[in-house]
Write an enzyme that holds these catalytic residues in place. Structure first.
Site, PDB file in Angstrom:
ATOM      1  N   ASP A   8      37.116  48.327  40.943  1.00  0.00           N
ATOM      2  CA  ASP A   8      37.427  47.077  40.548  1.00  0.00           C
ATOM      3  C   ASP A   8      38.852  46.345  41.176  1.00  0.00           C
ATOM      4  O   ASP A   8      39.649  47.282  41.378  1.00  0.00           O
ATOM      5  CB  ASP A   8      37.935  46.914  39.070  1.00  0.00           C
ATOM      6  N   GLU A  10      42.047  43.447  41.457  1.00  0.00           N
ATOM      7  CA  GLU A  10      42.598  42.489  40.813  1.00  0.00           C
ATOM      8  C   GLU A  10      43.040  41.535  42.252  1.00  0.00           C
ATOM      9  O   GLU A  10      43.729  42.273  43.083  1.00  0.00           O
ATOM     10  CB  GLU A  10      43.824  42.657  39.694  1.00  0.00           C
ATOM     11  N   GLU A  52      46.742  30.923  37.067  1.00  0.00           N
ATOM     12  CA  GLU A  52      45.929  31.413  35.984  1.00  0.00           C
ATOM     13  C   GLU A  52      45.518  32.894  36.669  1.00  0.00           C
ATOM     14  O   GLU A  52      45.343  33.760  35.662  1.00  0.00           O
ATOM     15  CB  GLU A  52      44.757  30.421  36.156  1.00  0.00           C
ATOM     16  N   HIS A 158      41.326  43.567  32.164  1.00  0.00           N
ATOM     17  CA  HIS A 158      41.860  42.978  33.640  1.00  0.00           C
ATOM     18  C   HIS A 158      42.947  43.509  34.314  1.00  0.00           C
ATOM     19  O   HIS A 158      43.902  43.010  35.045  1.00  0.00           O
ATOM     20  CB  HIS A 158      42.276  41.585  33.521  1.00  0.00           C
ATOM     21  N   ASP A 163      39.348  48.088  33.860  1.00  0.00           N
ATOM     22  CA  ASP A 163      38.076  47.730  34.016  1.00  0.00           C
ATOM     23  C   ASP A 163      36.978  48.642  34.718  1.00  0.00           C
ATOM     24  O   ASP A 163      35.986  48.684  34.181  1.00  0.00           O
ATOM     25  CB  ASP A 163      38.238  46.386  34.730  1.00  0.00           C
TER      26      ASP A 163
END
Length: 199
Positions: A8, A10, A52, A158, A163
């Site tokens: 995963d 980010e 965001e 997150h 994750d």
């Protein structure tokens, strides 16, 4: 032997041409046993980041205080994947992660630095959920919604390694789906239908 490399990423945004990887989490699972965990945080150009995305990824200068440079991150990730070329890549919306891995790779590879060799084929747990859970009433295949639908607690959502852990739970549940798990889904659907009928 079945070896999965669950990953995963980010990132600072959604566009791999403009944004950068903030972190990569990976878990190696061999014959259903977790054998290795890998997590790395990378320094990125925060000025170009989507606010965001930073909020969702819980970015802060303090949490990224010991992040490595983009080049060092590339080298560590390249070496990790080279070591695990014999595995099947797994991720939730894994094409997103692959795009950012390729962007990092193309930024730093040269005659002296090989590309990040991404294992192929891959399994996307989003597709597993779409085929196995949507018929039972799942409305969205985001990892948050899947965990909520199945009654699973999301710990540190997150963040890359957390994750990955949720992705492994999903992989174990759906690949292949156990009889007990399928019976539970069918019971959930029947209860939902019954509640709709008595209204």
């Amino acid at each position: 032997m079945q070896k999965y490399i669950v990953i995963d990423t980010e990132t600072t945004g959604l566009d791999a041409r403009e944004h950068e990887m903030l972190s990569l989490g990976a878990i190696v699972m061999i014959d259903n046993v977790i054998t290795e965990r890998f997590q790395i945080k990378i320094k990125a150009d925060i000025d170009k980041a989507d606010p965001e995305a930073l909020r969702i990824n819980h970015y802060s200068d303090r949490k990224w205080k010991y992040a490595v440079s983009s080049y060092r991150g590339f080298c560590l990730i390249r070496d990790f994947f080279y070591q695990h070329q014999d595995g099947v890549l797994v991720g939730h919306n894994v094409q997103f992660d692959i795009k950012f891995l390729r962007a990092l790779s193309s930024r730093w590879q040269s005659d002296y630095n090989g590309l990040i060799l991404i294992p192929y084929p891959y399994i996307d747990t989003m597709d597993l959920a779409r085929s196995a859970l949507v018929p039972y009433g799942l409305r969205s295949v985001s990892l948050d919604n899947i965990c909520q639908f199945l009654g699973w607690e999301r710990r540190a959502a997150h963040t890359a390694l957390s994750d990955c852990e949720d992705c492994i739970r999903l992989l174990r549940a759906l690949c292949p789906a156990s009889i007990r798990f399928t019976i539970g889904l069918r019971a959930r659907l029947k209860i939902k239908e019954f509640r709709g009928w008595i209204r």
